[in-house]
Scaffold this active site. Structure first.
Site, PDB file in Angstrom:
ATOM      1  N   ASP A 119       2.671  -4.524  -4.232  1.00 48.70           N
ATOM      2  CA  ASP A 119       2.238  -3.228  -4.742  1.00 48.70           C
ATOM      3  C   ASP A 119       2.752  -2.177  -3.753  1.00 48.70           C
ATOM      4  O   ASP A 119       3.228  -2.526  -2.656  1.00 48.70           O
ATOM      5  CB  ASP A 119       0.705  -3.216  -4.842  1.00 48.70           C
ATOM      6  CG  ASP A 119       0.171  -1.899  -5.381  1.00 48.70           C
ATOM      7  OD1 ASP A 119       0.853  -1.277  -6.210  1.00 48.70           O
ATOM      8  OD2 ASP A 119      -0.927  -1.496  -4.943  1.00 48.70           O
ATOM      9  N   ASP A 130      -3.753  -4.328  -2.949  1.00 48.73           N
ATOM     10  CA  ASP A 130      -5.041  -3.933  -2.371  1.00 48.73           C
ATOM     11  C   ASP A 130      -6.173  -3.954  -3.385  1.00 48.73           C
ATOM     12  O   ASP A 130      -7.338  -4.015  -3.000  1.00 48.73           O
ATOM     13  CB  ASP A 130      -4.933  -2.517  -1.783  1.00 48.73           C
ATOM     14  CG  ASP A 130      -4.770  -1.461  -2.868  1.00 48.73           C
ATOM     15  OD1 ASP A 130      -5.707  -0.669  -3.093  1.00 48.73           O
ATOM     16  OD2 ASP A 130      -3.695  -1.437  -3.505  1.00 48.73           O
ATOM     17  N   ASP A 168       1.079   1.506  -3.133  1.00 47.04           N
ATOM     18  CA  ASP A 168       0.015   2.272  -2.479  1.00 47.04           C
ATOM     19  C   ASP A 168      -0.979   1.338  -1.788  1.00 47.04           C
ATOM     20  O   ASP A 168      -1.511   0.405  -2.393  1.00 47.04           O
ATOM     21  CB  ASP A 168      -0.722   3.138  -3.511  1.00 47.04           C
ATOM     22  CG  ASP A 168       0.194   4.168  -4.134  1.00 47.04           C
ATOM     23  OD1 ASP A 168       0.785   4.963  -3.393  1.00 47.04           O
ATOM     24  OD2 ASP A 168       0.339   4.158  -5.381  1.00 47.04           O
TER      25      ASP A 168
END
Length: 607
Positions: free
Chosen positions: A160, A445, A162
Site C-alpha cells: 500500500d 496499514d 499511505d
C-alpha cells in the site's frame, strides 16, 4: 537476568515458600494428593524415619498439634489412606521444591494475618527478583509473527502507499481535524461555538468503537465486551453504572450490533485506520459542545455529518495538497523506504503497488523518497484502486494512464512494467500476473481494507504496519511497567489461589486486594493513554483491534524499515504461548509469576 529466569525463580520460590505458611483450605480428597510428613527446623528439612499419612486438619491456618513431651507428636491417619513409600525431596522436574508440610511447630495464626503474610511474601518476591532493565530486549525495530513466514519462500512483495511506503507525521492529523471542523460549520451549518475546540493530539487511539445511536466512543475487547472506564460521551467519561444501564445490565455488545467485517456495523463502527484519529476527535468535541450547552441533537445525524466532513478533506484533495507542498515536513523515514526497495530489487524480488491514492500524489511522494526513476522498482503500479472493493469486485476493468495522468481507452491484456493502471480488480490482477498464494507478501496499514480479503480469500501472506508499536514498546520496556504488571498478575494469581477462604475476615482482606487490583489496572492503562489505554489490550484480554491484527496479518511491525534488520532468508516463528488449560511452562506466564494452575504445589509431582 532475563524475564524468563525471573519468572522461573519467582514461581519456584513461591512453591518453596508455600511450605512455610499454613496450607490452603481444600477438601480432604485433595489433601490426599500429598501425604508425606516433615518437620521444619529453620530452613533445613528433616524427614521422619517413616512416611505417615496426614489428617485433613491442614485446611485450617493453624500451627498443628503440639508434640508430646519427650517423644514423637501424636499422629492420626485418615481412614482409607494408604501409606506411601519414602520419596526424595522435590517434585519431578522441579529441583529444590519440596512437598508442603501438613504439620508445623509455628504458633497458630489468625486468618487475616495468614492472608496478609502470603501477600507480603509475594510482593517481596516480585520486587526483589525483577532486575533493572528486565524488559530491555523489546524494541520497535522487531517484526512480530502471528504465523510462521519464511522470507526465502516470498518472491513477490506488494505494498500500500499511505502509512506503508509513506509514513506521515502527526501534524497531518491536526490539519485534517481543523479543515473538517470548518466544513462542519460552513457546509453543514453547525454552531460557530464548535470552532473554539482545538485539536487534542492524544485523546483517542486507533481501533476504538463508536456507538452511532448513543454517541459513545469506547474500547471493546476480543469477546465483544466494553472495557470499564473507557467509554466517553463527548470529552467526558461515562460511569460504569451508566454504561450497564445503557446496555441492559451488561458490558457486552451483541454481534448483531457490532461492526461488520469491514468495521461498519448497523449501529457500531470501528475506526481502524490512522486517518480516523482526527475523525474520532471531531466526533468527541462536537458531542461535547451540544451536551455542555444543553442543545438537543441527534447523534446519528452528527455521525453522518462528521463522516462526510472528514471525507470532503480527502475528496477535495486538501490532504494531498498539504503533503505535496511540504514533503520534508510530512513524510517520515524516506531514506529507509528507499533502502528497503533497493534491497528487494537487488535480491531479484518482484514488487507491485496497489493504492487508493491518485497518481499525481503518489508520483510526487515516491519521487521525493526514491527518485524520478521510482517506477523502475515496481513491476505493476495500480492507483485509485478503490480498496477493499478491489479485492472483492470482479467487474471493474483496469485502465491505463498516460504520462500526464490521463486515462487511455484501449483494452488491457497485460500489466506492463513502467506503466500506471487505475481501478481494476484482484481477479484480473491474478489472471494477468499469475501471482498467487504464499509466495506473495503484501504490506498495508488497514487491517480490513488492505489485508483481510487477501488473507482469507486468496492465501497471500500479509504484513501489517502498526506505527503505534514504537510508542507501546517503549512503555512495555520501562521498569515501572514491568514491576506494576508483574505485581498485578501475581496479585491476581494470589486471589485466584486463596479465594476458597470465605469467612468474614477473609472477605475484608479480599476487598482490599480487589481495590488494589483495580488501581493497578488503571495505572497500567494510563501509561499508554489516559482515556483508552493500549490499542492491543484491555485489562487482561486482547482488544478487538488486536484480535483482528492476529487474524488478518501473518507478521506485523512498526514500519517497513524493520525489514532491513533481517536476512532475506529469515523465517519468522510465532511465539508459542500457553493456552489456558496448558501448564505455565513458557515465558509469557512464567515472567508474571502468576500460578494459573490451582493448587500447583500439590500437582508438582505430575510435572
Amino acid at each position: 537476568m532475563s524475564f524468563k529466569t525471573v519468572g522461573t525463580v519467582l514461581t519456584r520460590t513461591l512453591w518453596a515458600r508455600g511450605n512455610r505458611t499454613p496450607p490452603l483450605a481444600r477438601s480432604p480428597r485433595v489433601n490426599r494428593l500429598s501425604t508425606s510428613c516433615r518437620v521444619f527446623a529453620g530452613s533445613e528439612h528433616v524427614e521422619r524415619s517413616a512416611e505417615r499419612s496426614c489428617s485433613s486438619d491442614a485446611d485450617r491456618p493453624s500451627g498443628g498439634e503440639a508434640p508430646a513431651s519427650g517423644g514423637e507428636p501424636p499422629h492420626k491417619c485418615a481412614s482409607g489412606d494408604k501409606k506411601r513409600l519414602k520419596e526424595a525431596p522435590g517434585a519431578p522436574g522441579v529441583s529444590g521444591v519440596r512437598r508442603r508440610s501438613f504439620t508445623s511447630n509455628a504458633a497458630p495464626m489468625d486468618q487475616t494475618s495468614f492472608l496478609w503474610s502470603r501477600y507480603n511474601d509475594l510482593k517481596r518476591l516480585v520486587h526483589d527478583l525483577i532486575p533493572p532493565g528486565a524488559c530491555k530486549s523489546l524494541n520497535s525495530s522487531v517484526i512480530y509473527a502471528n504465523n510462521e513466514v519464511s522470507l526465502e519462500e516470498v518472491d513477490i512483495y506488494g505494498f500500500d502507499y499511505d502509512y506503508t511506503l509513506a509514513q506521515y507525521s502527526n501534524e497531518l492529523n491536526a490539519l485534517i481535524y481543523n479543515t473538517a471542523k470548518g466544513f462542519l460549520i460552513e457546509h453543514f451549518k453547525y454552531p460557530e461555538g464548535i470552532a473554539k475546540y482545538e485539536y487534542i493530539p492524544n485523546f483517542t487511539v486507533r481501533g476504538l468503537h463508536y456507538d452511532i445511536q448513543k454517541g459513545l466512543l469506547m474500547k471493546i475487547d476480543a469477546f465483544h465486551y466494553i472495557e470499564p472506564g473507557t467509554v466517553y460521551r463527548g470529552l467526558s467519561p461515562v460511569s460504569d453504572d451508566e454504561v450497564l444501564y445503557l446496555y441492559g445490565g451488561t458490558f457486552h455488545v451483541p454481534l448483531s450490533q457490532d461492526s461488520g467485517f469491514y468495521g461498519k456495523g448497523p449501529k457500531v463502527k470501528q475506526f481502524m485506520d490512522i486517518f480516523s484519529i482526527p475523525e474520532m476527535t471531531l466526533l468527541a468535541v462536537a458531542n461535547d459542545f451540544f451536551i455542555t450547552n444543553d442543545i438537543e441533537y441527534d447523534p446519528v445525524h452528527l455521525f453522518k455529518d462528521v463522516s462526510e466532513a472528514i471525507g470532503m478533506v480527502h475528496l477535495k484533495g486538501f490532504m494531498y495538497k498539504w503533503i505535496m507542498q511540504d514533503l520534508d515536513k510530512f513524510i517520515l523515514r524516506k531514506e529507509e523506504t528507499d533502502a528497503v526497495l533497493h534491497r528487494l530489487v537487488r535480491l531479484g524480488k518482484k514488487l507491485f503497488l496497489i493504492t487508493n491514492s491518485p497518481f499525481s500524489f503518489v508520483d510526487k511522494g515516491m519521487t521525493h523518497m526514491v527518485g524520478k526513476n521510482w517506477r523502475d522498482f515496481f513491476d505493476v503500479v495500480i492507483v485509485q484502486a478503490d480498496k477493499p472493493h478491489f479485492f472483492t469486485d470482479c467487474i471493474k476493468p483496469f485502465r491505463r494512464l498516460d504520462n500526464n495522468g490521463d486515462l487511455r481507452w484501449e483494452k488491457i491484456t497485460g500489466l506492463e512494467k513502467g506503466q500506471i493502471y487505475k481501478q481494476g480488480n484482484l481477479f484480473d490482477f491474478l489472471r494477468l500476473t499469475g501471482w498467487r498464494g504464499s509466495k506473495v507478501l503484501y504490506f498495508g496499514d488497514h487491517l480490513y481494507s488492505d489485508l483481510a480479503d487477501l488473507m482469507l480469500r486468496h492465501g497471500w501472506r500479509t504484513a501489517a504496519i502498526v506505527p503505534e508499536l514504537e510508542h507501546e514498546t517503549k512503555i512495555v520496556s520501562a521498569q515501572r511497567y514491568a514491576v506494576t504488571l508483574t505485581w498485578l498478575q501475581a496479585l491476581t494469581g494470589l486471589m485466584e489461589r486463596l479465594q476458597t477462604h470465605r469467612d468474614p475476615d477473609s472477605k475484608k482482606v479480599f476487598h482490599e486486594w480487589q481495590k488494589e487490583r483495580e488501581e493497578l489496572r488503571v495505572m497500567t492503562k494510563n501509561l499508554f493513554n489516559p482515556q483508552f489505554g493500549s490499542i492491543f489490550r484491555t485489562c487482561h484480554n486482547p482488544t478487538y483491534f488486536s484480535r483482528r491484527l492476529s487474524r488478518f496479518s501473518d507478521i506485523y511491525m512498526a514500519s517497513l524499515s524493520c525489514l532491513l534488520n533481517y536476512d532475506p532468508t529469515y523465517t519468522f516463528y510465532p511465539r508459542r504461548t500457553p493456552l489456558q488449560h496448558e501448564a505455565p511452562l513458557w515465558m509469557d506466564q512464567l515472567c508474571t509469576g502468576c500460578m494459573k494452575t490451582p493448587h500447583l504445589d500439590d500437582m508438582a509431582s505430575i510435572r
